[in-house]
Structure formats: C-alpha cells, structure tokens
Scaffold this active site. Structure first.
Site, PDB file in Angstrom:
ATOM      1  N   HIS A 161       0.802  -1.222   0.000  1.00 37.77           N
ATOM      2  CA  HIS A 161       0.000   0.000   0.000  1.00 37.77           C
ATOM      3  C   HIS A 161       0.834   1.272   0.000  1.00 37.77           C
ATOM      4  CE1 HIS A 161      -3.429  -2.624   0.882  1.00 37.77           C
ATOM      5  NE2 HIS A 161      -4.175  -1.613   0.515  1.00 37.77           N
ATOM      6  N   GLY A 162       2.049   1.221   0.451  1.00 38.86           N
ATOM      7  CA  GLY A 162       2.823   2.451   0.427  1.00 38.86           C
ATOM      8  C   GLY A 162       4.171   2.334   1.107  1.00 38.86           C
TER       9      GLY A 162
END
Length: 472
Positions: free
Chosen positions: A324-325
């Site tokens: 996700h990041g």
C-alpha cells in the site's frame, strides 16, 4: 483522467459508441487498446512507456515459458519476468523509502554514509498493473492458462482503461477470453452498468469527498483537536477510504459492463463482516485473493505446522501493508491486521463460543470487527508513526468541544449519506426488496435512477479530487 471529471464523462460515451460501431473484433481490440493508452497518458504521457515495458516483459516471459519444455528454462523465464517487473515497482515506489531507512540505520551505528536520493514521480496505478502482469506470468508457469500469443490482446488485458489505475486486479483466465469475444450492445448490461456507476459516484462524491475535508483538517493538525474530533475524523475516514475505493471499483465495473465486459467484484459490504477474516473476504477482494494465490499458498498456506501457518498469515498481511505504500504507517497497518488474524484464529481454537441469541451475536460481532478495523485505519491515514500514536493518545485523553469544520449542516449531510450507504448495504446483505429499485417497469426504473442522480448532484462535493488509491 479522473472518473469524477468532465473529461471522462465525455470520453466514456464516445469510446462506447465507437466500440459498438466498429464491425470487426480486431478493430475493436486495437481501438480499446489505443483508448486505454490515451486514458493513461492523460496523467503523464512518458509513463505509458513504463506500462508498455511491463507489458512486453511479461508477454515475452509467457511466450518463453510456452516454448521451453525444460523446467529450469521455464523457471528462469518466470524469474526474469517477475524480477524485472518488481524491480521497476521497487525503484519507483520504494527506493527512496528503503534508502532513507538504510541511511538512518547507518547513522544509528555512527556511520555517516547517505544513500543517493532519486526522487521520481510515482506512476499512477503502477502497483495494480504490475501485480496483474505478474499474476499472468505465474498462471502461465503453473499451466492455469496458456500464454497469450496476440500482443494486442495481451496489452489490452494489462491496460484496459476502466480498471487500469486502481483495479480490480484482474486474472487472465477471466479477461483474456472476453477480449476474444465480440460484444453487442445490450440494454440489460447498460441498465446494470449504469446503476453501478451511479452508486459508485454516490459513494465517491456524496460520502468520500463530503467527509474528506473534515478528515484532512483534523488529521493534518491533530495537535489542535480534541478527542471527540479525532474520533469523528477516524469514523469519517473509515467510510472515506471505503467509499473512495469501492466507488472507483463500481464505476470501473459498471463502465466495463456497459461494453459487455465482466470484471470481478472488488468489495462485498466489508463493514458488515463479523470477524477480521470475513472482512478480508469482502475488502479489496481482487488484492486479497491475489496475495492468497501468489504469496500465502506458495508460503505453505495452512498445509504446514500450526505456528508456520500463523507466520504465513502474518507475513502475507505485512506484505499487503508494504504494497500500500512506502511508509512505516502502512507496514504497521498491515502488521496489525496480520496480528488480528492470528489472535482471531487462536481465539476460535481455544476459547468456546459465547452462547447468545443469533441476532445479538451477529450484531456484536459486526460492531467489534468494525471498531478493530477503524482503529487500524488510524495508522493508514496518519502522516507518520509519531502522528498516529499522537492521535491515539489524544483521542483517549484530550477532552474538549467537537470541531464542526464547515458547519453542522455539512456534518449532518455527511452522516446522512453514510446512513443511506449502510441502509443500502443492509438491504443487500439481508435480501430486502425495494420495488422502485427492482421493478420490471422500464419507466419506474428510469424515474428512480433520475431521482437518485438528482440527489447525487444536490448532495455531492465536487472538489474532492483524485481517488485515494491512485497513489498506490
């Protein structure tokens, strides 16, 4: 080009019209491919070369695996296809993050060495289309599908514009056969697709974008806000992230359906889940099943010892957080969900089920699961770990008045739209029938959709900007 932009409102009908007017399948396929690349190039034209490179690499990898019979050459073809694609993803998404961690670690040991910086713009949707390409390569290696020999068809599979930048992360066995079919305009597909599109716009414009202003104001200046304000902002973000992403997915699925293509369901009423395992069966289904098939099962899944099984669960969700990041907040968010899974599994293994009326048990289970998920969203939304723990601390210790942001009417409107959303979710979950929404009468359906469209226009917030998951 955003789904919630005037450009897309004009682009999509033109694409549909031309697509259905073109007589041959080859012409339609090529046209959709060109339209998809135009759609992607509206953000940053040069990154279309990156999309094309990822496509070409896995296309060649698939061909090599179909050509070679010896296992070692097939494995080498698979390895190169995956390694190069994940290398591209690492460079653009994680290089700066990992470099910063290494620099800090070396400094902690008293070594003043700094990893060279390389700041580049993250290509929109890169995690989605690379995972889709990697999934194709693995499926070819496993023999689940045959390698696609038509480059145009395969390139369209990777770049199909409705789901290109934020999913669903499709499977080749679902989409490749559909690109070989000639689809005719169908009123049924148009009716179903339009309903999904309208509901997607409601989720994005009337819920996600409506509450985003409050969430941003509180989370970006959390030291100035009280516990009740932080709690309300977290509650709002819980629905913002869901409606922003699920809204995009519904618009993508609906747009595809109008053209005759069927994408997989990506969300299935996740906030009515009765446990965390059930939540992940309902949330971002295309990514959850991707990690299950291509990471969790290869690690051994549940076909190993008990503690290895728990480790596999935890690692899968930890990697999901990293996907996700490039931020420790996402790592902790993924790890927290992994911990939820392990604790939930152990609880069911050792503790007897509490006897309670079925409805009460279901209600309590939904509430507890919702609270756990909402707590984890704090780490997902916070700007950094220090802010996340600061928000949690102030949420339970800092008394004060409630911040009202743009005013009480705006807050009430946001809550009203959330209530409408959850009533619709409950209707679908429990199978309630509303005549106006399911009537066989053409005019009844037209009037109901027209009224809903008017409601969206009257209650929408049109300054919400891009979809949250574009950054992933």
């Amino acid at each position: 080009m955003l789904f919630n932009s005037l450009e897309f409102i004009l682009f999509f009908p033109i694409v549909c019209l031309v697509y259905f007017l073109l007589p041959g399948l080859k012409g339609r396929t090529l046209f959709l491919l060109l339209a998809s690349y135009y759609f992607y190039m509206c953000w940053e034209p040069v990154y279309a070369l990156l999309l094309l490179s990822s496509t070409a690499i896995t296309y060649l990898s698939g061909l090599c695996m179909s050509y070679f019979q010896e296992r070692k050459w097939r494995r080498l073809s698979l390895f190169l296809g995956i390694f190069i694609n994940l290398g591209i993803l690492f460079f653009y998404k994680y290089y700066a993050f990992v470099g910063s961690l290494i620099t800090d670690l070396l400094a902690w040991f008293g070594i003043g060495m700094k990893i060279p910086e390389w700041n580049v713009l993250l290509p929109v949707g890169i995690s989605f289309y690379i995972f889709q390409a990697v999934g194709y390569a693995v499926d070819v290696y496993r023999g689940t599908i045959r390698a696609e020999k038509n480059f145009i068809v395969y390139a369209l599979f990777i770049s199909f514009f409705p789901q290109l930048v934020a999913g669903p992360i499709e499977r080749a066995k679902n989409m490749l056969p559909q690109f070989r079919e000639k689809h005719s305009f169908s009123y049924e597909n148009f009716d179903v697709g339009l309903r999904w599109i309208l509901w997607g716009y409601f989720m994005k414009l009337c819920v996600a974008d409506r509450v985003s202003t409050y969430v941003d104001a509180v989370y970006n200046n959390y030291m100035e806000h009280s516990g009740p304000s932080l709690l309300l902002a977290t509650f709002f973000f819980t629905f913002q992230i869901y409606c922003d992403f699920a809204g995009y997915s519904l618009i993508a699925i609906g747009s595809s359906r109008i053209m005759g293509f069927r994408l997989m369901e990506n969300f299935h009423r996740p906030y009515l889940a009765q446990n965390i395992k059930d939540f992940w069966r309902r949330w971002h289904i295309s990514l959850s099943t991707w990690f299950k098939d291509y990471l969790y099962i290869p690690l051994g899944g549940n076909r190993v010892s008990h503690w290895r099984h728990m480790w596999n669960l935890f690692v899968t969700f930890l990697v999901s957080g990293v996907w996700h990041g490039a931020n420790l907040t996402f790592v902790l968010w993924g790890g927290l969900h992994g911990l939820y899974q392990v604790v939930g599994f152990e609880k069911n293994r050792w503790l007897p089920r509490v006897k309670a009326p079925r409805v009460l048990h279901a209600l309590l289970s939904v509430v507890v699961t919702f609270v756990l998920v909402m707590f984890a969203w704090i780490f997902f939304r916070a700007n950094d770990l220090h802010s996340a723990f600061g928000i949690i601390g102030r949420m339970f210790t800092e008394r004060g008045s409630l911040y009202v942001g743009e005013g009480i009417p705006s807050l009430l409107l946001g809550l009203l739209c959330i209530a409408i959303l959850m009533m619709k979710e409950l209707k679908d979950e429990l199978g309630w029938n509303i005549h106006a929404l399911h009537s066989s009468s053409y005019w009844t359906r037209i009037v109901s959709m027209a009224c809903f469209l008017a409601f969206i226009i009257l209650t929408a917030s049109f300054d919400g900007g891009a979809f949250i998951y574009f950054q992933f």
